[in-house]
Write an enzyme that holds these catalytic residues in place. Structure first.
Site, PDB file in Angstrom:
ATOM      1  N   ASP A  55     -10.977  13.043 -44.825  1.00 43.46           N
ATOM      2  CA  ASP A  55     -11.394  13.620 -43.552  1.00 43.46           C
ATOM      3  C   ASP A  55     -12.821  13.169 -43.257  1.00 43.46           C
ATOM      4  O   ASP A  55     -13.616  12.937 -44.168  1.00 43.46           O
ATOM      5  CB  ASP A  55     -11.329  15.152 -43.600  1.00 43.46           C
ATOM      6  CG  ASP A  55     -11.479  15.782 -42.231  1.00 43.46           C
ATOM      7  OD1 ASP A  55     -10.451  16.093 -41.600  1.00 43.46           O
ATOM      8  OD2 ASP A  55     -12.629  15.974 -41.781  1.00 43.46           O
ATOM      9  N   ARG A  66      -8.331  29.164 -37.961  1.00 41.49           N
ATOM     10  CA  ARG A  66      -7.007  28.616 -38.257  1.00 41.49           C
ATOM     11  C   ARG A  66      -6.975  27.692 -39.472  1.00 41.49           C
ATOM     12  O   ARG A  66      -5.892  27.268 -39.880  1.00 41.49           O
ATOM     13  CB  ARG A  66      -6.485  27.850 -37.036  1.00 41.49           C
ATOM     14  CG  ARG A  66      -7.291  26.614 -36.716  1.00 41.49           C
ATOM     15  CD  ARG A  66      -7.102  26.107 -35.303  1.00 41.49           C
ATOM     16  NE  ARG A  66      -7.929  24.927 -35.040  1.00 41.49           N
ATOM     17  CZ  ARG A  66      -9.232  24.974 -34.799  1.00 41.49           C
ATOM     18  NH1 ARG A  66      -9.870  26.131 -34.789  1.00 41.49           N
ATOM     19  NH2 ARG A  66      -9.909  23.871 -34.567  1.00 41.49           N
ATOM     20  N   LYS A  81     -15.357  18.863 -45.028  1.00 39.93           N
ATOM     21  CA  LYS A  81     -14.116  19.613 -45.213  1.00 39.93           C
ATOM     22  C   LYS A  81     -13.418  19.282 -46.525  1.00 39.93           C
ATOM     23  O   LYS A  81     -12.900  20.169 -47.208  1.00 39.93           O
ATOM     24  CB  LYS A  81     -13.177  19.365 -44.033  1.00 39.93           C
ATOM     25  CG  LYS A  81     -13.636  20.045 -42.755  1.00 39.93           C
ATOM     26  CD  LYS A  81     -12.643  19.842 -41.621  1.00 39.93           C
ATOM     27  CE  LYS A  81     -13.117  20.563 -40.367  1.00 39.93           C
ATOM     28  NZ  LYS A  81     -12.209  20.380 -39.227  1.00 39.93           N
ATOM     29  N   ASN A 126      -5.958  12.386 -33.615  1.00 45.92           N
ATOM     30  CA  ASN A 126      -6.045  11.308 -32.629  1.00 45.92           C
ATOM     31  C   ASN A 126      -4.945  10.274 -32.873  1.00 45.92           C
ATOM     32  O   ASN A 126      -4.494  10.080 -33.998  1.00 45.92           O
ATOM     33  CB  ASN A 126      -7.420  10.640 -32.658  1.00 45.92           C
ATOM     34  CG  ASN A 126      -7.654   9.859 -33.931  1.00 45.92           C
ATOM     35  OD1 ASN A 126      -7.340   8.673 -34.015  1.00 45.92           O
ATOM     36  ND2 ASN A 126      -8.195  10.519 -34.951  1.00 45.92           N
ATOM     37  N   CYS A 181      -4.934  16.553 -28.205  1.00 46.91           N
ATOM     38  CA  CYS A 181      -6.211  17.170 -27.843  1.00 46.91           C
ATOM     39  C   CYS A 181      -6.110  18.691 -27.837  1.00 46.91           C
ATOM     40  O   CYS A 181      -5.157  19.254 -27.316  1.00 46.91           O
ATOM     41  CB  CYS A 181      -6.657  16.658 -26.475  1.00 46.91           C
ATOM     42  SG  CYS A 181      -8.351  17.097 -26.078  1.00 46.91           S
ATOM     43  N   CYS A 243       8.287  -1.551 -36.588  1.00 42.61           N
ATOM     44  CA  CYS A 243       9.379  -1.381 -37.545  1.00 42.61           C
ATOM     45  C   CYS A 243      10.588  -2.273 -37.255  1.00 42.61           C
ATOM     46  O   CYS A 243      11.617  -2.139 -37.908  1.00 42.61           O
ATOM     47  CB  CYS A 243       9.816   0.079 -37.604  1.00 42.61           C
ATOM     48  SG  CYS A 243      10.725   0.641 -36.138  1.00 42.61           S
TER      49      CYS A 243
END
Length: 339
Positions: A55, A66, A81, A126, A181, A243
């Site tokens: 992160d 949360r 984090k 993102n 977002c 793929c």
């Protein structure tokens, strides 16, 4: 602790053999926010052998609503984090190897991290990173689990290279871009529901129960009591550049990378340096203090007040410029202080 996983082993789809498989596996989680911390917590308690969590950010007060691994003291210390997560996860299960990586994930870094892992879990915010995960998954033939949430809405999909359509295929059918977002806010139950779907699929993959891996695209709106389960087999595109028959992995190409990014749902710009670097934070803190700036920090980052903006600088030269969405202004502040 012979009883530690006894209830999990009593579940016939896992059993003792499945638990041994879980203990032998390595999972990579991209992102340590709401989805990442929840996935990491459950997989650590389930006894996965190794967990790598990557992160780019640090703990802020708004995360506590949360993001279940973090506490107020992490906010006060501005802990990255992954460092705060590793500390908490080690307290939960000391038998699990936790590899914490402070970094912004680009294709080069992703290939280093993904090499040798058994599963990748998407917990990012993102689509640039998600599409890179998707291409790397196909290139290295590693399963990955997509997840996203905003407001009271969530979605998840499991991608198995060579079997299921990839995320690039899905984009032609499902408008998943709107889920990146968090400007619409977020309620914690929506996060937890996505985590439930991701970790359940993760356990199926880790015990190699391929027959029961979900092949549908799940989406829901908890507040409006809506739940959708879409079959995706027809979405597979043989001409897909990620793929298909002739993959080119377009989202791993350097020309598709953004060096400057407005962070989703935040009045913040991230700037990545064009070349690799390693800053000596102590020396930089002294230099910035000599300029009359207010500087605080820890071994992982510096926080610098620049008029109405705040600059958070990481060892790798990456910086978050808070208080603006203006890319030019953000670059000007960055170059003024870091060259």
């Amino acid at each position: 602790m012979t009883d530690r996983y006894s209830r999990q082993e009593l579940f016939s789809a896992i059993g003792k053999a499945g638990q041994q498989k879980i203990r032998s596996k390595h999972v990579l989680i991209i992102g340590a926010g709401a989805l990442g911390s929840g996935n990491a917590d459950i997989l650590t308690r389930a006894g996965v052998g190794k967990l790598t969590i990557v992160d780019r950010d640090y703990v802020e007060e708004s995360n506590l609503q949360r993001q279940q691994l973090y506490v107020e003291d992490d906010v006060k210390k501005k802990l990255p984090k992954v460092i705060a997560a590793k500390k908490r996860l080690n307290m939960v299960n000391s038998d699990v190897e936790i590899n914490a990586v402070i970094a912004d994930v680009n294709p080069e870094k992703l290939e280093q991290l993904a090499n040798g892992v058994d599963l990748i879990i998407d917990a990012t915010d993102n689509f640039e990173t998600r599409m890179a995960i998707n291409d790397m998954s196909q290139k290295l033939r590693i399963p990955w689990i997509y997840g996203a949430c905003v407001s009271s809405i969530g979605m998840s999909y499991t991608i198995i290279p060579g079997k299921t359509p990839c995320l690039n295929c899905l984009l032609k059918m499902i408008p998943v871009k709107g889920m990146t977002c968090d400007t619409g806010g977020i309620i914690s139950p929506a996060v937890q529901m996505v985590i439930v779907h991701q970790t359940t699929e993760a356990l199926k993959i880790l015990v190699e129960d391929w027959e029961n891996v979900r092949t549908t695209f799940i989406s829901f709106d908890l507040w409006r009591n809506q739940y959708t389960n879409l079959k995706m087999s027809k979405a597979k595109d043989s001409s897909c550049l990620s793929c298909g028959r002739k993959p080119a992995y377009p989202y791993l190409q350097s020309e598709n990378l953004t060096k400057t990014t407005v962070l989703c749902g935040r009045d913040t710009v991230q700037i990545r340096p064009p070349k690799k670097m390693e800053l000596h934070l102590q020396e930089l803190a002294r230099q910035l203090t000599d300029l009359g700036l207010s500087v605080s920090g820890n071994p992982f980052l510096l926080s610098v007040d620049v008029n109405e903006n705040r600059l958070v600088i990481f060892k790798d030269g990456r910086a978050l410029i808070h208080g603006t969405k203006d890319l030019k202004r953000a670059r000007a502040i960055y170059h003024r202080l870091l060259g």
